[in-house]
Motif scaffolding. Structure first.
Motif, PDB file in Angstrom:
ATOM      1  N   LYS A  51       0.828  -1.208   0.000  1.00  0.00           N
ATOM      2  CA  LYS A  51       0.000   0.000   0.000  1.00  0.00           C
ATOM      3  C   LYS A  51       0.866   1.264   0.000  1.00  0.00           C
ATOM      4  CE  LYS A  51      -2.489  -0.824   3.691  1.00  0.00           C
ATOM      5  NZ  LYS A  51      -2.109  -2.185   4.148  1.00  0.00           N
ATOM      6  N   THR A  52       2.148   1.112   0.362  1.00  0.00           N
ATOM      7  CA  THR A  52       3.062   2.262   0.416  1.00  0.00           C
ATOM      8  C   THR A  52       4.375   1.859  -0.245  1.00  0.00           C
ATOM      9  OG1 THR A  52       4.017   1.535   2.512  1.00  0.00           O
ATOM     10  CG2 THR A  52       2.093   2.983   2.654  1.00  0.00           C
ATOM     11  N   TRP A  53       5.220   2.844  -0.544  1.00  0.00           N
ATOM     12  CA  TRP A  53       6.542   2.533  -1.104  1.00  0.00           C
ATOM     13  C   TRP A  53       7.331   1.628  -0.152  1.00  0.00           C
ATOM     14  CZ3 TRP A  53       5.553   3.792  -5.648  1.00  0.00           C
ATOM     15  CH2 TRP A  53       5.080   5.049  -6.040  1.00  0.00           C
ATOM     16  N   GLU A  54       7.205   1.938   1.146  1.00  0.00           N
ATOM     17  CA  GLU A  54       7.974   1.183   2.139  1.00  0.00           C
ATOM     18  C   GLU A  54       7.498  -0.271   2.198  1.00  0.00           C
ATOM     19  OE1 GLU A  54       6.439   4.112   2.745  1.00  0.00           O
ATOM     20  OE2 GLU A  54       8.148   5.478   2.871  1.00  0.00           O
ATOM     21  N   GLU A  55       6.181  -0.450   2.120  1.00  0.00           N
ATOM     22  CA  GLU A  55       5.640  -1.810   2.133  1.00  0.00           C
ATOM     23  C   GLU A  55       6.084  -2.545   0.870  1.00  0.00           C
ATOM     24  OE1 GLU A  55       1.681  -1.925   4.287  1.00  0.00           O
ATOM     25  OE2 GLU A  55       1.183  -3.069   2.484  1.00  0.00           O
ATOM     26  N   GLY A  56       6.114  -1.826  -0.230  1.00  0.00           N
ATOM     27  CA  GLY A  56       6.598  -2.423  -1.479  1.00  0.00           C
ATOM     28  C   GLY A  56       8.034  -2.893  -1.343  1.00  0.00           C
ATOM     29  N   GLU A  57       8.867  -2.087  -0.703  1.00  0.00           N
ATOM     30  CA  GLU A  57      10.274  -2.476  -0.535  1.00  0.00           C
ATOM     31  C   GLU A  57      10.385  -3.687   0.383  1.00  0.00           C
ATOM     32  OE1 GLU A  57      12.985   0.770   0.281  1.00  0.00           O
ATOM     33  OE2 GLU A  57      14.615  -0.620   0.743  1.00  0.00           O
ATOM     34  N   MET A  92      13.388   0.019   8.113  1.00  0.00           N
ATOM     35  CA  MET A  92      11.968  -0.330   8.048  1.00  0.00           C
ATOM     36  C   MET A  92      11.663  -1.427   7.028  1.00  0.00           C
ATOM     37  SD  MET A  92       8.781   2.184   7.320  1.00  0.00           S
ATOM     38  CE  MET A  92       7.163   1.492   6.929  1.00  0.00           C
ATOM     39  N   ALA A  93      12.273  -1.341   5.845  1.00  0.00           N
ATOM     40  CA  ALA A  93      11.952  -2.327   4.802  1.00  0.00           C
ATOM     41  C   ALA A  93      12.362  -3.727   5.235  1.00  0.00           C
ATOM     42  CB  ALA A  93      12.647  -1.955   3.492  1.00  0.00           C
ATOM     43  N   THR A  94      13.545  -3.847   5.814  1.00  0.00           N
ATOM     44  CA  THR A  94      14.043  -5.170   6.205  1.00  0.00           C
ATOM     45  C   THR A  94      13.227  -5.729   7.371  1.00  0.00           C
ATOM     46  OG1 THR A  94      16.232  -4.409   5.552  1.00  0.00           O
ATOM     47  CG2 THR A  94      16.127  -6.465   6.783  1.00  0.00           C
ATOM     48  N   THR A  95      12.991  -4.891   8.389  1.00  0.00           N
ATOM     49  CA  THR A  95      12.234  -5.345   9.558  1.00  0.00           C
ATOM     50  C   THR A  95      10.935  -6.033   9.147  1.00  0.00           C
ATOM     51  OG1 THR A  95      13.105  -3.565  10.940  1.00  0.00           O
ATOM     52  CG2 THR A  95      11.062  -4.603  11.668  1.00  0.00           C
TER      53      THR A  95
ATOM     54  N   GLY B 322      14.785  -4.045  21.868  1.00  0.00           N
ATOM     55  CA  GLY B 322      14.606  -3.011  20.852  1.00  0.00           C
ATOM     56  C   GLY B 322      13.207  -2.994  20.267  1.00  0.00           C
ATOM     57  N   ALA B 323      12.679  -1.787  20.056  1.00  0.00           N
ATOM     58  CA  ALA B 323      11.382  -1.620  19.385  1.00  0.00           C
ATOM     59  C   ALA B 323      11.666  -1.204  17.949  1.00  0.00           C
ATOM     60  CB  ALA B 323      10.551  -0.566  20.099  1.00  0.00           C
ATOM     61  N   LEU B 324      11.309  -2.070  17.008  1.00  0.00           N
ATOM     62  CA  LEU B 324      11.697  -1.849  15.610  1.00  0.00           C
ATOM     63  C   LEU B 324      10.648  -1.013  14.865  1.00  0.00           C
ATOM     64  CD1 LEU B 324      13.129  -5.424  14.950  1.00  0.00           C
ATOM     65  CD2 LEU B 324      14.407  -3.342  15.485  1.00  0.00           C
ATOM     66  N   SER B 326       9.797   2.958  13.101  1.00  0.00           N
ATOM     67  CA  SER B 326      10.408   4.180  12.580  1.00  0.00           C
ATOM     68  C   SER B 326       9.323   5.241  12.573  1.00  0.00           C
ATOM     69  CB  SER B 326      10.966   3.951  11.176  1.00  0.00           C
ATOM     70  OG  SER B 326       9.956   4.101  10.197  1.00  0.00           O
ATOM     71  N   PRO B 327       9.691   6.519  12.468  1.00  0.00           N
ATOM     72  CA  PRO B 327       8.650   7.549  12.393  1.00  0.00           C
ATOM     73  C   PRO B 327       7.691   7.281  11.228  1.00  0.00           C
ATOM     74  CG  PRO B 327      10.815   8.550  12.716  1.00  0.00           C
ATOM     75  CD  PRO B 327      11.045   7.095  12.469  1.00  0.00           C
ATOM     76  N   VAL B 328       8.219   6.733  10.134  1.00  0.00           N
ATOM     77  CA  VAL B 328       7.370   6.459   8.971  1.00  0.00           C
ATOM     78  C   VAL B 328       6.459   5.261   9.230  1.00  0.00           C
ATOM     79  CG1 VAL B 328       7.379   5.801   6.522  1.00  0.00           C
ATOM     80  CG2 VAL B 328       9.012   7.493   7.367  1.00  0.00           C
ATOM     81  N   SER B 329       7.014   4.186   9.793  1.00  0.00           N
ATOM     82  CA  SER B 329       6.189   2.995  10.019  1.00  0.00           C
ATOM     83  C   SER B 329       5.058   3.323  10.989  1.00  0.00           C
ATOM     84  CB  SER B 329       7.039   1.821  10.527  1.00  0.00           C
ATOM     85  OG  SER B 329       7.481   2.028  11.853  1.00  0.00           O
ATOM     86  N   PHE B 330       5.352   4.158  11.986  1.00  0.00           N
ATOM     87  CA  PHE B 330       4.319   4.565  12.944  1.00  0.00           C
ATOM     88  C   PHE B 330       3.212   5.342  12.236  1.00  0.00           C
ATOM     89  CE2 PHE B 330       2.832   8.026  15.759  1.00  0.00           C
ATOM     90  CZ  PHE B 330       2.098   7.256  16.647  1.00  0.00           C
ATOM     91  N   LYS B 331       3.621   6.312  11.414  1.00  0.00           N
ATOM     92  CA  LYS B 331       2.617   7.137  10.727  1.00  0.00           C
ATOM     93  C   LYS B 331       1.812   6.318   9.725  1.00  0.00           C
ATOM     94  CE  LYS B 331       5.333  11.307  11.286  1.00  0.00           C
ATOM     95  NZ  LYS B 331       6.615  11.791  10.746  1.00  0.00           N
ATOM     96  N   GLU B 332       2.405   5.264   9.204  1.00  0.00           N
ATOM     97  CA  GLU B 332       1.680   4.423   8.246  1.00  0.00           C
ATOM     98  C   GLU B 332       0.861   3.336   8.937  1.00  0.00           C
ATOM     99  OE1 GLU B 332       4.591   5.240   4.381  1.00  0.00           O
ATOM    100  OE2 GLU B 332       4.550   3.234   5.240  1.00  0.00           O
ATOM    101  N   GLY B 333       0.777   3.420  10.266  1.00  0.00           N
ATOM    102  CA  GLY B 333      -0.119   2.518  10.997  1.00  0.00           C
ATOM    103  C   GLY B 333       0.387   1.099  11.189  1.00  0.00           C
ATOM    104  N   LYS B 334       1.704   0.916  11.007  1.00  0.00           N
ATOM    105  CA  LYS B 334       2.248  -0.432  11.173  1.00  0.00           C
ATOM    106  C   LYS B 334       2.366  -0.770  12.660  1.00  0.00           C
ATOM    107  CE  LYS B 334       4.100  -2.137   7.774  1.00  0.00           C
ATOM    108  NZ  LYS B 334       3.528  -2.967   6.685  1.00  0.00           N
ATOM    109  N   THR B 335       2.498  -2.051  12.926  1.00  0.00           N
ATOM    110  CA  THR B 335       2.753  -2.514  14.293  1.00  0.00           C
ATOM    111  C   THR B 335       4.193  -2.176  14.689  1.00  0.00           C
ATOM    112  OG1 THR B 335       3.428  -4.619  13.385  1.00  0.00           O
ATOM    113  CG2 THR B 335       1.132  -4.439  14.107  1.00  0.00           C
ATOM    114  N   ILE B 336       4.499  -2.426  15.967  1.00  0.00           N
ATOM    115  CA  ILE B 336       5.870  -2.208  16.460  1.00  0.00           C
ATOM    116  C   ILE B 336       6.476  -3.569  16.818  1.00  0.00           C
ATOM    117  CG2 ILE B 336       7.303  -1.043  18.177  1.00  0.00           C
ATOM    118  CD1 ILE B 336       4.975   0.913  18.616  1.00  0.00           C
ATOM    119  N   PRO B 337       7.215  -4.180  15.897  1.00  0.00           N
ATOM    120  CA  PRO B 337       7.858  -5.457  16.230  1.00  0.00           C
ATOM    121  C   PRO B 337       8.973  -5.209  17.248  1.00  0.00           C
ATOM    122  CG  PRO B 337       7.871  -5.030  13.841  1.00  0.00           C
ATOM    123  CD  PRO B 337       7.532  -3.748  14.523  1.00  0.00           C
ATOM    124  N   GLY B 338       9.201  -6.185  18.104  1.00  0.00           N
ATOM    125  CA  GLY B 338      10.274  -6.082  19.091  1.00  0.00           C
ATOM    126  C   GLY B 338      11.370  -7.093  18.820  1.00  0.00           C
TER     127      GLY B 338
END
Lengths: 350, 350
Positions: A51-57, A92-95, B322-324, B326-338
């Protein structure tokens, strides 16, 4: 002991780990470039189903890992460690690309040198007894990188003629103990590729501040790492059939070759810069060439390792290069330090 | 071979590398906390002599590295590899903090688990023969982290009661071959600390999305890593004098202990969470406690290793978390993997 530290920066492996599997995946533009026929998968959807560039990566990373594991003929659970990273902040992409694999993960960051760093750590882990099988992976995405480091695509930013075009792509490599290679379904009598050692890079800063000319920022690091490799191993440049740099591009690769020439080393007849080669500048308008972690990783996994398996090249020095800048460091007027790790690859009968 | 892979996630060292030197440096608030007397250096200037928060954090890293090398009694040029990273995008603090050292650098990212990851890689490199001496380092900075992950300080953002307060601090550890310890000026007959092995963490995602409750996001990862360590090594929890987690804080550490208890493992009489302990909640108003890579790193280098040298604790399982995100992953509504890596530390006569 399976590994030895020689000279200032180099590690050599007595029982060199070998590559069990490799997979390359790239975007449409890369697929239309001169190496299009070599990539394992070309994805036309720039979001790669996300749904996003980051998710695509992340999806690129995920597909590359699954592809490499499949080609190796192992199960995902056979992997002892995943070693990888990407250009996106906090990896982010790798995680999200590897989070479902249920195997230990060590995140690495070496900017576009990450494939070198992850192969180096994999080699040390395997040769030293800490792991039997490792998975090394990295990626980049044109739109994600533009958004993070420069301006969103919608701005229609003009690109400088010295700037590289970030490759949308990923490469993954499964590496393991040579003794185990015999048990894999595909190896019998085939030629594979061994990681015989590496030269770990030193951060090199010549004071370049122009983030549109990262080739110039990284070239000194590549030059110093190659020089250190030759000094530490007492090899000559002609002992390698090919010397490969990551993404110096048309400007940076010329600087790199000139720096070596000033030391009396002529690399020109065996030099391949992934950034310079991956696109067709005349037809694809990419200015200084390709860049990003995915540039050297996809060419390694798609083209270079295949050439070694076919014994077109027997010994390659693979030197991916990283520009250690961040959007914040750039805005704060800092320099762009470079780093490059050199991986010694050799074709071997399995 | 100096290292062996046992079970699914664990590596043990036959000839365990030992810690040659350690150094901790923190900001003024941390210095006023309950462990203030243990830190090697307390810096009252929040910019640590730099012009920006990020430059200040680089200076923390730089001072920690130089302090650890000095205490080890080695020269900077004796280091074979610097292994480190930080929370800032593209490891900005570490890059500029170590860029003058002229030794190979491998950038690592495990969010606040980075000190664990860097000790693990150092251990594998040394035990496996790839390096004789490694320098592991990480850092965090309150203002830099707020600016990057939340809002600039000037906004006066309200902090949730479940949120951790990012520690301004850094810790650096010099690790080397045990045989070399005898040659160091300070070791004769002293008690030192060996890294006997580690359990590499698996990314663990329970679906938490609240970046103001990262303790909850990381607790399952710590629990799983501790459980894997006990399973892989056939140890009981009572084989460790102390089990240390990174920065779960008051909320996360309770979740972690509860998850272990549900498996029949009572950790309560030997449990220390660095995030919960580093500040005095009553007097310092830090809500869920301390967080950031510098939290567990500074307490390890300032307090925990000192306790081991004095044999107050002989065996510690050090599990930074560690909480994996990023500012982008948070804004895109992703979970926070540990993720959490467990390092097995043991007091040894040198």
């Amino acid at each position: 002991m399976g590994a030895r530290h020689i000279g200032k920066q180099t590690v050599v492996f007595d029982d060199a780990p070998v590559i069990f599997g490799r997979y390359s995946i790239v975007g449409a533009k890369e697929g239309k470039g001169p190496f299009g026929m070599y990539f394992d998968e070309i994805v036309n959807d720039p979001l790669v189903g996300g749904k996003t560039w980051e998710e695509g990566e992340s999806n690129l990373i995920n597909k590359a890992c699954i592809g490499a594991v499949k080609r190796a003929g192992i199960r995902q659970s056979d992997i002892d460690m995943v070693l990888g990273g990407d250009l996106l902040s906090q990896l982010m992409a790798t995680t999200f690309g590897v989070s479902q694999f249920n195997v230990p993960f060590l995140g690495l960051y070496g900017a576009c040198s990450t494939m070198g760093e992850s192969l180096a750590v994999a080699g040390s882990m395997i040769a030293g007894g800490s792991a039997d099988i490792c998975l090394s992976v990295t990626s980049s995405h044109f739109a994600g990188a533009q958004k993070q480091f420069r301006a969103p695509l919608d701005y229609g930013e003009w690109r400088s003629l010295t700037a590289g075009y970030t490759v949308t792509g990923s490469g993954a490599v499964v590496t393991g103990k040579r003794a185990y290679a015999k048990e894999l379904p595909w190896t019998r009598g085939r030629v594979g590729v061994a990681i015989t050692g590496y030269t770990a890079g030193i951060i090199t800063d010549y004071g370049i501040k122009d983030s549109s000319n990262m080739g110039a920022a990284m070239a000194p690091a590549a030059y110093k790492t190659i020089l250190a490799n030759l000094n530490d191993t007492s090899c000559r440049i002609t002992d390698y059939d090919l010397v490969v740099t990551g993404d110096l591009g048309t400007c940076g690769s010329k600087i790199m070759a000139d720096l070596l020439l000033a030391e009396g080393i002529n690399v020109s007849d065996r030099y391949f810069d992934c950034g310079e080669k991956i696109f067709d500048e005349e037809k694809q308008d990419t200015h200084a060439g390709g860049s990003g972690c995915g540039c050297s990783a996809s060419l390694l996994c798609g083209y270079l390792l295949k050439c070694m398996e076919e014994e077109i090249y027997r010994r390659i020095l693979f030197v991916p290069t990283g520009a250690l800048l961040s959007p914040v460091s750039f805005k704060e007027g800092k320099t762009i330090p470079g780093i490059a790790h050199a991986i010694m690859l050799e074709a071997v009968k399995l």
